[in-house]
Design a protein around this motif. Structure first.
Motif, PDB file in Angstrom:
ATOM      1  N   PRO A 159      -6.333   4.004 -18.990  1.00 47.25           N
ATOM      2  CA  PRO A 159      -6.388   3.306 -17.699  1.00 47.25           C
ATOM      3  C   PRO A 159      -7.831   3.063 -17.243  1.00 47.25           C
ATOM      4  O   PRO A 159      -8.734   3.827 -17.573  1.00 47.25           O
ATOM      5  N   ASP A 160      -8.027   2.019 -16.489  1.00 49.09           N
ATOM      6  CA  ASP A 160      -9.263   1.846 -15.724  1.00 49.09           C
ATOM      7  C   ASP A 160      -9.032   2.346 -14.296  1.00 49.09           C
ATOM      8  O   ASP A 160      -9.926   2.921 -13.686  1.00 49.09           O
ATOM      9  N   PHE A 161      -7.802   2.100 -13.818  1.00 56.16           N
ATOM     10  CA  PHE A 161      -7.445   2.499 -12.454  1.00 56.16           C
ATOM     11  C   PHE A 161      -6.053   3.119 -12.433  1.00 56.16           C
ATOM     12  O   PHE A 161      -5.182   2.725 -13.203  1.00 56.16           O
ATOM     13  N   LEU A 162      -5.877   4.078 -11.543  1.00 55.88           N
ATOM     14  CA  LEU A 162      -4.566   4.658 -11.283  1.00 55.88           C
ATOM     15  C   LEU A 162      -4.217   4.405  -9.821  1.00 55.88           C
ATOM     16  O   LEU A 162      -5.043   4.626  -8.943  1.00 55.88           O
ATOM     17  N   MET A 163      -2.989   3.946  -9.581  1.00 57.82           N
ATOM     18  CA  MET A 163      -2.499   3.844  -8.216  1.00 57.82           C
ATOM     19  C   MET A 163      -1.384   4.881  -8.060  1.00 57.82           C
ATOM     20  O   MET A 163      -0.370   4.820  -8.755  1.00 57.82           O
ATOM     21  N   ILE A 164      -1.596   5.846  -7.153  1.00 60.95           N
ATOM     22  CA  ILE A 164      -0.649   6.945  -6.956  1.00 60.95           C
ATOM     23  C   ILE A 164       0.086   6.701  -5.643  1.00 60.95           C
ATOM     24  O   ILE A 164      -0.523   6.722  -4.567  1.00 60.95           O
ATOM     25  N   GLY A 165       1.399   6.478  -5.729  1.00 59.58           N
ATOM     26  CA  GLY A 165       2.184   6.140  -4.549  1.00 59.58           C
ATOM     27  C   GLY A 165       2.040   7.141  -3.430  1.00 59.58           C
ATOM     28  O   GLY A 165       1.924   6.771  -2.262  1.00 59.58           O
ATOM     29  N   GLU A 166       2.043   8.432  -3.769  1.00 55.99           N
ATOM     30  CA  GLU A 166       1.869   9.454  -2.732  1.00 55.99           C
ATOM     31  C   GLU A 166       1.347  10.740  -3.361  1.00 55.99           C
ATOM     32  O   GLU A 166       1.907  11.235  -4.342  1.00 55.99           O
ATOM     33  N   ILE A 167       0.279  11.274  -2.797  1.00 59.93           N
ATOM     34  CA  ILE A 167      -0.274  12.560  -3.242  1.00 59.93           C
ATOM     35  C   ILE A 167       0.327  13.625  -2.330  1.00 59.93           C
ATOM     36  O   ILE A 167      -0.072  13.767  -1.179  1.00 59.93           O
ATOM     37  N   LEU A 180     -12.563  -3.982   0.504  1.00 58.94           N
ATOM     38  CA  LEU A 180     -11.938  -2.735   0.041  1.00 58.94           C
ATOM     39  C   LEU A 180     -11.724  -2.741  -1.466  1.00 58.94           C
ATOM     40  O   LEU A 180     -12.037  -1.765  -2.154  1.00 58.94           O
ATOM     41  N   SER A 181     -11.177  -3.843  -1.978  1.00 60.01           N
ATOM     42  CA  SER A 181     -10.930  -3.902  -3.427  1.00 60.01           C
ATOM     43  C   SER A 181     -12.250  -3.923  -4.203  1.00 60.01           C
ATOM     44  O   SER A 181     -12.339  -3.353  -5.299  1.00 60.01           O
ATOM     45  N   LYS A 182     -13.290  -4.549  -3.637  1.00 57.86           N
ATOM     46  CA  LYS A 182     -14.612  -4.556  -4.297  1.00 57.86           C
ATOM     47  C   LYS A 182     -15.177  -3.138  -4.359  1.00 57.86           C
ATOM     48  O   LYS A 182     -15.795  -2.742  -5.352  1.00 57.86           O
ATOM     49  N   ARG A 183     -14.964  -2.371  -3.288  1.00 54.16           N
ATOM     50  CA  ARG A 183     -15.451  -0.984  -3.276  1.00 54.16           C
ATOM     51  C   ARG A 183     -14.733  -0.154  -4.344  1.00 54.16           C
ATOM     52  O   ARG A 183     -15.340   0.693  -5.000  1.00 54.16           O
ATOM     53  N   ILE A 187      -6.543   5.125  -6.559  1.00 53.75           N
ATOM     54  CA  ILE A 187      -6.104   4.675  -5.237  1.00 53.75           C
ATOM     55  C   ILE A 187      -4.807   5.408  -4.939  1.00 53.75           C
ATOM     56  O   ILE A 187      -3.867   5.345  -5.726  1.00 53.75           O
ATOM     57  N   GLY A 188      -4.760   6.112  -3.818  1.00 53.59           N
ATOM     58  CA  GLY A 188      -3.557   6.872  -3.511  1.00 53.59           C
ATOM     59  C   GLY A 188      -3.294   6.929  -2.021  1.00 53.59           C
ATOM     60  O   GLY A 188      -4.134   6.554  -1.208  1.00 53.59           O
ATOM     61  N   SER A 189      -2.100   7.407  -1.665  1.00 54.90           N
ATOM     62  CA  SER A 189      -1.768   7.546  -0.250  1.00 54.90           C
ATOM     63  C   SER A 189      -1.414   8.987   0.077  1.00 54.90           C
ATOM     64  O   SER A 189      -0.949   9.739  -0.781  1.00 54.90           O
ATOM     65  N   THR A 206       2.243  -1.192   1.234  1.00 57.25           N
ATOM     66  CA  THR A 206       1.854  -2.605   1.208  1.00 57.25           C
ATOM     67  C   THR A 206       0.349  -2.747   1.010  1.00 57.25           C
ATOM     68  O   THR A 206      -0.111  -3.594   0.241  1.00 57.25           O
ATOM     69  N   SER A 207      -0.429  -1.909   1.691  1.00 57.62           N
ATOM     70  CA  SER A 207      -1.885  -1.966   1.552  1.00 57.62           C
ATOM     71  C   SER A 207      -2.318  -1.564   0.142  1.00 57.62           C
ATOM     72  O   SER A 207      -3.220  -2.183  -0.440  1.00 57.62           O
ATOM     73  N   LEU A 208      -1.679  -0.531  -0.409  1.00 53.57           N
ATOM     74  CA  LEU A 208      -1.962  -0.134  -1.795  1.00 53.57           C
ATOM     75  C   LEU A 208      -1.704  -1.297  -2.745  1.00 53.57           C
ATOM     76  O   LEU A 208      -2.521  -1.605  -3.617  1.00 53.57           O
TER      77      LEU A 208
END
Length: 324
Positions: free
Chosen positions: A198-206, A116-119, A226-228, A139-141
């Motif tokens: 940024p290279d990546f954004l992690m969004i806690g909740e969309i 998943l992280s490689k993708r 990456i978001g939830s 936790t998965s994020l």
């Protein structure tokens, strides 16, 4: 910290509880393996008032008097890390506290595929983790984010409500931002983050249409997002996302998603007497899936998941009646 509340926090963590419910003049309640268990310890009105006062951020009193609720990150070095939501019920102070694990588990430890992280690294685009409340999305994020940051020198910005996990041993650069403290809303936070290299954004909740549009646009610009989302299953998630747009926008949005969606990981927790199992469905945006999304044939996704097992796709092992 009041000794009674400190005891409750320690007991909950020791019992492996995921959540704690506390109310004035009532015994604390723990959620363990999905079921509620009452503690022997009750919390007095004075103890809850002191707890509220200790934890409230600036401006919280005004929000509370106005009937609003406030989600906030609550951390204690001696007890570990917690996420708390304070509110009232029939005029009495209440708190629901999520017990955060001291260490972020790896994807393997969670029972999720390592690729998943490689993708996320290789394809970038929009990667979504979906499920109901308490299904382990955060936790998965965090696990995916940590795996990327431990292996690559990249800059990741997280937009969280509230900040939950602490990261360590990273090769990359991490900037954690909290709703209400560092940014006013997820849509604004995404737009601002794009100017912060940024290279990546992690969004806690969309949660909103604005945040969804901003996330798709950021993915289209070449960032890894990456978001939830609170949803269940790839087909339902895509249907829900499309339903947020005006009819005249939907064709273009389907095209955007067909080009920029990376994967949708749907997950739920299955509880038994002996263990807690994470069951998941993995939708990977292959060429056949791209066409399906672009043409809006979401009803065919379940069959394509079955046919795509060689590409790493997977259907739920346990199917609920409402998911049929």
């Amino acid at each position: 910290m009041d000794r009674c509340i400190q005891y409750i926090l320690n007991e909950a963590r020791g019992l492996g509880a995921s959540d704690i419910v506390m109310k004035e003049e009532q015994r604390a309640v723990y959620r363990i393996k999905g079921k509620l268990m009452e503690s022997e310890v009750s919390v007095s009105k004075a103890q809850m008032s002191r707890f509220f006062t200790l934890m409230q951020p600036a401006g919280y009193v005004q929000e509370y008097i106005g009937g609003g609720t406030s989600g906030m990150d609550v951390g204690f070095e001696e007890n570990g890390r917690y996420r708390a939501n304070f509110f009232s019920s029939m005029g009495k102070k209440c708190a629901v506290i999520r017990v955060i694990k001291n260490e972020i588990p790896s994807l393997t430890e969670l029972g999720l595929p390592e690729h998943l992280s490689k993708r996320v690294l290789n394809k970038r685009g929009l990667s979504l983790i979906v499920g109901k409340t308490g299904s382990g999305k955060s936790t998965s994020l965090a696990s995916i984010a940590q795996d990327i940051l431990m292996k690559e020198k990249v800059h990741m910005i997280t937009l969280e409500d509230p900040v939950e996990f602490s990261y360590s041993g990273l090769k990359g650069e991490l900037t954690q931002r909290e709703l209400g403290t560092d940014f006013a809303g997820f849509e604004r936070g995404i737009h601002d983050a794009l100017r912060q290299s940024p290279d990546f954004l992690m969004i806690g909740e969309i949660r909103t249409l604005g945040a969804l549009k901003a996330a798709i646009s950021a993915a289209e610009a070449g960032h890894g997002i990456i978001g939830s989302i609170h949803s269940m299953g790839a087909a339902r998630t895509l249907t829900r996302m499309l339903s947020m747009f005006q009819e005249q926008e939907k064709e273009f949005v389907r095209f955007q998603l067909s080009q920029n969606l990376n994967f949708i990981l749907s997950q739920k927790l299955i509880y038994s007497e002996s263990q807690t199992e994470l069951d998941y469905e993995l939708f990977i945006n292959s060429t056949s899936m791209e066409n399906t999304i672009r043409e809006g044939r979401f009803h065919q996704i379940d069959n394509l998941l079955l046919l795509g097992e060689k590409q790493g796709m997977k259907r739920f092992k346990h199917k609920n009646k409402d998911e049929s």
